[in-house]
Design an enzyme around this catalytic site. Sequence first.
Site, PDB file in Angstrom:
ATOM      1  CG  ASP A  94      -7.618   4.590   4.025  1.00  0.00           C
ATOM      2  OD1 ASP A  94      -8.858   4.473   3.960  1.00  0.00           O
ATOM      3  OD2 ASP A  94      -6.994   5.616   3.708  1.00  0.00           O
ATOM      4  CG  ASP A 140      -4.631   2.871   8.299  1.00  0.00           C
ATOM      5  OD1 ASP A 140      -4.813   1.956   7.456  1.00  0.00           O
ATOM      6  OD2 ASP A 140      -4.057   3.937   8.033  1.00  0.00           O
ATOM      7  CG  ASP A 174      -0.373   1.732   6.227  1.00  0.00           C
ATOM      8  OD1 ASP A 174       0.716   1.147   6.165  1.00  0.00           O
ATOM      9  OD2 ASP A 174      -0.593   2.849   5.742  1.00  0.00           O
ATOM     10  CD  GLU A 233      -2.494   1.212   2.773  1.00  0.00           C
ATOM     11  OE1 GLU A 233      -2.382   0.218   3.528  1.00  0.00           O
ATOM     12  OE2 GLU A 233      -3.169   2.214   3.047  1.00  0.00           O
TER      13      GLU A 233
END
Length: 662
Positions: A519, A517, A515, A442
């Site tokens: 997203d 998180d 990641d 990513e």
Amino acid sequence: MAKSVNQKSYDAKDIQVLEGLDAVRLRPGMYIGTTGPKGLHHLIWEIVDNAIDEAANGHCDRIIVTLNKDGSVSVEDNGRGIPVDMHPVLKKSAVEVVYTELHAGGKFNNDNYAYSGGLHGVGASVVNALSKWCKVEVCRGGKKYEIGFETVKTKDKVKCGQCTKPLTELGKATTTGTTVTFLPDDSVFETVEFDYATVKKRVKELAFLNKGLEICLIDQRQGEENAVYKSYKYDGGLKDFVKYINEGKNILYDDPILFEGEEDQIKVEIAIQHTDSYAESVFSFVNNISTTEGGTHEVGFKSGLTRVLNDLARKSGSLKEKDNNLMGEDFREGLTAIISIKMKNIQFEGQTKTKLGNPQAKPAVETVTVNKLSEFFGLRGTSKTLSAIIDKAIGAAKVREASKKAKELARQKNSVENYTLVGKLAACTGKNYVNNELFIVEGDSAGGSAKQARDNKFQAILPLRGKPLNAEKKRIDQVLQNEEIRTIISALGAGIGDDLNLENLKYHKVIILADADQDGAHIRAILITFFYRYMKELISEGHVYLGTPPLYKLTKRGKVEYVYSDAELPEAIEKIGGKPYEIQRYKGLGEMNPEQLRATTMDPANRTLVRVTLDDAHEAEKMITVLMGDNIEARKAYITENANFNKNVDEVMEATGHKKKS
Ligand code: TSJ
């Protein structure tokens, strides 16, 4: 309530005895597959299956599963109660035989239990053998009884599943039923902590599969005052299951179609409903066991569906004489289906033994599908539902033909185009594809770090810019147009859809690095859903993995500890020598320098990879459908229920591209 399968009486002499319990202790894996979390949870389902059998025979309509504070599990039903009379040969009560003799239990006597669930069908005695202690309470014939078992450990040996509290009459009872409580032995299992989400998911699934049966789940592990209580009961059965899966999607007709029948001693029950999506979601079960890899029953359903719908399309005039038949995949575009069959002597095949192998299931399911569906539509003449299904399939066929042409065109220009497509890919030099790894990373900056961190002999890096498209919403031809997806397809070299051929796979590990998180979770779900939809075997053959980057770096006097979850933080602090220490929180992969990324996440010697399973893919798909779908209420509900994102709803809505209008 399910109809009674048979009403034959059953007593202690029917119970067959095959083998001793110590064999189970010696090789637990042979009986429950694994001593990991899956095997641990299997204990619950072995016990619950017995109560479900009682329900399927029409004698019980409620089951309560309780996760107790001391780590034990109780399963209670309101059935007839396990028989307590003496076994004429063994001179033990029936309930004691069920618990202490391997392979004893009605399940192995086909006269009494017509259909049995249980992945390995091993029964209560295996649960007893792998528990520290077990207790059975039976209410029957106006009396309450109890019997207790223990694994007795002495200096030199372990005797498991010993009856230490003989069957005792406790007093009067006004109801009937069986309650079983057991504590898994922590010297057998890697972990003895039950996962609430796993138990809940299966309890709910069992409630869908057993129409009208109430299954309650109580989690008392945080104390009685904080107990979590859920009850599942679906009078619509499979219809409700389909509605649940289609929540948040646009349905093409209101009421799911349900049909059932019996053929060659195989009971078949199927519910279907189409949505305006392009995906196919067929879920199948045999004796309540999920067959994630499909099998003969699915094949029978699909060919039956294609046959009967082509037939009806011609009869209704939607297909003219000169037209070709529509293809199966056309009728399955946007289809959600649950297939549930019950049969004896099931045989499993496949990588994870979740594929039904019995050949006789194909014609049986096909016949029921053809007969019952033509009956269903025959009674309704020209129905709106039928024309919605046929119109959808005709649309799918048009797209199929158009994208076939597009693919042929693309193939002609292939050599030129491939070059530009893989432009962003940093390929590896090694040609031993089995060892090769493709990291899908990513973000460009993390991609840059990864390129420096890799071992370029066998590790290739593909940075993803922004979010690749949502695989759920697009048709296959649109999916192919997305640059990120095209790069992935062309880098893997194995084709997609019907053309997929893993023999050409250039990277045997495909590792998603996103990641930790929201997203990242979303990108992960999109990629997994894409692979699931268009390269399913890549997942089922175990080629797709998630990388696990650390959340924190702790430093103290030159010593370094990486921490991968908040839960591990206190332990890591202690390990490094306590305060004072320095801590760095990685907000994303981009914050790691190449050396750190290599040491923690990419180097095969130190990293942890998590293999993506078909079950994960189902979850990811559900998340994508709800998060990207048009139903705002369903989306909010999903986010609230799955609040482990540690973010508030609006933030998540925004992260998924649904900006709040002010
Ligand atoms: F097997 C077990 F101990 F694990 C277990 C059995 C666990 C649980 C939660 C429930 C049961 C169970 C067994 N519930 N209900 C029954 N029923 C019988 O065993 C039974 C009762 C009566 C008769 C009869 O013919 O009178 C026959 C059977 C098989």
